[in-house]
Design a protein around this motif. Structure first.
Motif, PDB file in Angstrom:
ATOM      1  N   VAL A 132       0.824  -1.213   0.000  1.00  0.00           N
ATOM      2  CA  VAL A 132       0.000   0.000   0.000  1.00  0.00           C
ATOM      3  C   VAL A 132       0.856   1.260   0.000  1.00  0.00           C
ATOM      4  N   SER A 133       0.282   2.309  -0.571  1.00  0.00           N
ATOM      5  CA  SER A 133       0.895   3.633  -0.533  1.00  0.00           C
ATOM      6  C   SER A 133      -0.087   4.593   0.115  1.00  0.00           C
ATOM      7  N   LEU A 134       0.472   5.573   0.834  1.00  0.00           N
ATOM      8  CA  LEU A 134      -0.330   6.608   1.477  1.00  0.00           C
ATOM      9  C   LEU A 134       0.099   7.944   0.873  1.00  0.00           C
ATOM     10  N   ARG A 135      -0.845   8.600   0.178  1.00  0.00           N
ATOM     11  CA  ARG A 135      -0.545   9.852  -0.503  1.00  0.00           C
ATOM     12  C   ARG A 135      -0.876  11.019   0.416  1.00  0.00           C
ATOM     13  N   SER A 136       0.163  11.759   0.795  1.00  0.00           N
ATOM     14  CA  SER A 136      -0.034  12.833   1.765  1.00  0.00           C
ATOM     15  C   SER A 136      -0.751  14.038   1.170  1.00  0.00           C
ATOM     16  N   LEU A 157      -2.970   5.879  10.241  1.00  0.00           N
ATOM     17  CA  LEU A 157      -2.249   4.965   9.354  1.00  0.00           C
ATOM     18  C   LEU A 157      -0.834   5.461   9.101  1.00  0.00           C
ATOM     19  N   GLN A 158      -0.658   6.755   8.973  1.00  0.00           N
ATOM     20  CA  GLN A 158       0.688   7.310   8.784  1.00  0.00           C
ATOM     21  C   GLN A 158       1.584   6.951   9.966  1.00  0.00           C
ATOM     22  N   THR A 159       1.068   7.106  11.168  1.00  0.00           N
ATOM     23  CA  THR A 159       1.852   6.789  12.365  1.00  0.00           C
ATOM     24  C   THR A 159       2.272   5.330  12.371  1.00  0.00           C
ATOM     25  N   LEU A 160       1.353   4.437  12.016  1.00  0.00           N
ATOM     26  CA  LEU A 160       1.667   3.011  12.006  1.00  0.00           C
ATOM     27  C   LEU A 160       2.646   2.660  10.890  1.00  0.00           C
ATOM     28  N   MET A 161       2.488   3.273   9.719  1.00  0.00           N
ATOM     29  CA  MET A 161       3.375   2.985   8.595  1.00  0.00           C
ATOM     30  C   MET A 161       4.778   3.521   8.822  1.00  0.00           C
ATOM     31  N   GLU A 208      -3.053  -5.634   7.488  1.00  0.00           N
ATOM     32  CA  GLU A 208      -4.130  -5.199   8.370  1.00  0.00           C
ATOM     33  C   GLU A 208      -3.527  -4.653   9.661  1.00  0.00           C
ATOM     34  N   ILE A 209      -4.326  -3.913  10.377  1.00  0.00           N
ATOM     35  CA  ILE A 209      -3.907  -3.399  11.672  1.00  0.00           C
ATOM     36  C   ILE A 209      -4.359  -4.400  12.728  1.00  0.00           C
ATOM     37  N   SER A 218      -0.479  -2.416  15.704  1.00  0.00           N
ATOM     38  CA  SER A 218       0.648  -2.471  14.777  1.00  0.00           C
ATOM     39  C   SER A 218       0.156  -2.969  13.434  1.00  0.00           C
ATOM     40  N   LEU A 219       0.978  -2.797  12.395  1.00  0.00           N
ATOM     41  CA  LEU A 219       0.668  -3.306  11.066  1.00  0.00           C
ATOM     42  C   LEU A 219       1.250  -4.695  10.882  1.00  0.00           C
ATOM     43  N   GLU A 220       0.499  -5.556  10.275  1.00  0.00           N
ATOM     44  CA  GLU A 220       1.054  -6.891   9.947  1.00  0.00           C
ATOM     45  C   GLU A 220       0.493  -7.355   8.624  1.00  0.00           C
TER      46      GLU A 220
END
Length: 220
Positions: A132-136, A157-161, A208-209, A218-220
């Motif tokens: 996945v990508s997160l576009r700021s 999601l940003q914090t977890l990534m 998933e979180i 956390s992300l896994e």
């Protein structure tokens, strides 16, 4: 910024939706209280605009139900009545602001800007983790397809990534993302985690979180 607009007058709904989108907001627009509550229960918004007088469920009832679900999204109530009782009932139910019809679009936009004002500085770079990508810039989550996130979803999601493989304590997330807001609780974080996991599935991501409000996430 992502908004929910609940207004049963079709012409006004269309006009407000068009103006808000022209100002750069992503808008989900509905025409009755039950539909509004369904959206609130299944998605995350940066602000909610609720007309008080709506069919099937009035705006104050929708607001009370949302607050009972621990949803603390800022709410602006619209009312055709100027009586003090309406304003008091709305504020007692958990509204953040109210606007009496008829109102100017300029005033509505000012109220919405006040509700959605954010003080967090975001990482300006797009972030990628696994598939996945997160576009700021656009607050979009991208995998096989794309979905728009609310500010709080993006921040979470940003914090977890940015902390892959780490379990982030719930208390830290409340302080970092909700800035210690008194109404923000571990249940609030858990609710937003469920929103994000639903959106990760919607874009066909394999991540998933995981975790819970006691141990952290956390992300896994």
């Amino acid at each position: 910024m992502k908004l929910l607009l609940a207004e049963d007058t079709a012409d006004l709904n269309r006009a407000l939706t068009a103006i808000l989108r022209h100002e750069g907001y992503a808008v989900d627009s509905v025409f009755d209280g039950e539909e509004a509550l369904r959206h609130i229960q299944t998605d995350s918004y940066d602000a909610i605009i609720l007309d008080i007088m709506m069919p099937r469920m009035n705006g104050i009832t929708v607001l009370r139900e949302a607050r009972n679900l621990n949803i603390i999204t800022p709410v602006l109530l619209l009312t055709a009545k100027a009586e003090i009782d309406d304003r008091v009932d709305g504020l007692d139910a958990g509204a953040d602001d109210y606007l009496t019809k008829p109102f100017s679009m300029k005033e509505l936009l000012a109220r919405v800007r006040a509700l959605t004002r954010r003080g967090t500085t975001y990482n300006p770079d797009d972030i990628r983790y696994r598939d996945v990508s997160l576009r700021s810039e656009s607050f979009e989550l991208v995998c096989e397809n794309t979905v728009r996130l609310s500010v709080k979803e993006f921040e979470l999601l940003q914090t977890l990534m940015l902390n892959p493989g780490k379990t982030i304590e719930t208390s830290f997330l409340i302080g970092h993302i909700w800035n210690g807001e008194p109404d923000a609780t571990p249940e609030t974080v858990d609710l937003y985690v469920s929103f994000l996991n639903r959106k990760l599935r919607a874009v066909s991501s394999k991540i998933e979180i995981s975790g819970d409000k006691e141990q952290g996430y956390s992300l896994e």
